[in-house]
Design a protein around this motif. Structure first.
Motif, PDB file in Angstrom:
ATOM      1  N   PRO A 192       8.786  -4.925   3.703  1.00 48.89           N
ATOM      2  CA  PRO A 192       9.184  -3.514   3.663  1.00 48.89           C
ATOM      3  C   PRO A 192       8.092  -2.594   4.205  1.00 48.89           C
ATOM      4  N   THR A 193       6.840  -2.944   3.958  1.00 48.89           N
ATOM      5  CA  THR A 193       5.728  -2.119   4.456  1.00 48.89           C
ATOM      6  C   THR A 193       5.729  -2.083   5.974  1.00 48.89           C
TER       7      THR A 193
ATOM      8  N   TRP B 276       8.677   0.080   7.255  1.00 53.37           N
ATOM      9  CA  TRP B 276       8.422   1.523   7.151  1.00 53.37           C
ATOM     10  C   TRP B 276       7.392   1.967   8.184  1.00 53.37           C
TER      11      TRP B 276
ATOM     12  N   SER C 279       5.185   1.528  -0.581  1.00 55.51           N
ATOM     13  CA  SER C 279       6.074   0.372  -0.727  1.00 55.51           C
ATOM     14  C   SER C 279       5.395  -0.809  -1.406  1.00 55.51           C
TER      15      SER C 279
ATOM     16  N   ARG D  38       8.720  -1.344  -5.318  1.00 53.34           N
ATOM     17  CA  ARG D  38       9.380  -2.487  -4.670  1.00 53.34           C
ATOM     18  C   ARG D  38      10.859  -2.262  -4.392  1.00 53.34           C
TER      19      ARG D  38
ATOM     20  N   GLN E  97      12.607   3.500  -2.453  1.00 52.68           N
ATOM     21  CA  GLN E  97      11.849   3.797  -1.234  1.00 52.68           C
ATOM     22  C   GLN E  97      12.618   4.769  -0.345  1.00 52.68           C
TER      23      GLN E  97
END
Length: 147
Positions: free
Chosen positions: A9-10, A13, A47, A51, A56
């Motif tokens: 996810p990091t 983004w 993020s 989680r 987010q």
């Protein structure tokens, strides 16, 4: 689905943030894309602690909205296209003293009043547009400016 492709996810983004920020370079959106991209970069940092993808996205939406409102405060206001100073027009109807009439300006009929409240202007006279108040032009007769 994103996690099954091997993206964290990091990283997602970060890519979204960089893409949105770069959109501003090619398509000027009054810093809207930039604010959304900056928000995505902030969510990339968050993020690791947050989680839940739903949270987010909500954080991203909230940060984007806040940054857009803050940026509007610091951006200069758009100038409304103004009429050229002292450009020519012609009266269509009489403009009685202190009242409005009609002038032909740039091919369109406009409501107009004389800048000198004590003076009337006859029809078919050359006038100069010296200002505007809403949709009403402020005009002065040619003879008043040439005297």
């Amino acid at each position: 689905m994103v996690l099954s492709l091997g993206f964290s996810p990091t990283l997602l983004w970060l890519v979204v943030g960089a893409a949105l920020c770069s959109v501003e370079l090619f398509i000027p959106t009054a810093f809207t894309s930039f604010a959304m991209g900056l928000s995505a970069l902030m969510v990339a940092l968050l993020s690791m602690a947050v989680r839940s993808p739903q949270w987010q996205v909500l954080i991203w939406l909230g940060l984007s909205t806040a940054l857009i409102f803050v940026s509007r405060r610091f951006l200069p206001k758009r100038k409304v296209r103004s009429l050229q100073d002292a450009s020519e027009a012609q009266t269509i109807t009489e403009i009685p003293a202190g009242e409005t009439g009609r002038v032909l300006y740039e091919g369109n009929s406009w409501r107009a009043r004389c800048g000198d409240e004590q003076q009337a202007i006859a029809p078919n006279q050359k006038v100069y547009v010296v200002g505007r108040q809403g949709t009403t032009l402020i005009v002065l007769p040619e003879n008043l400016l040439n005297s």
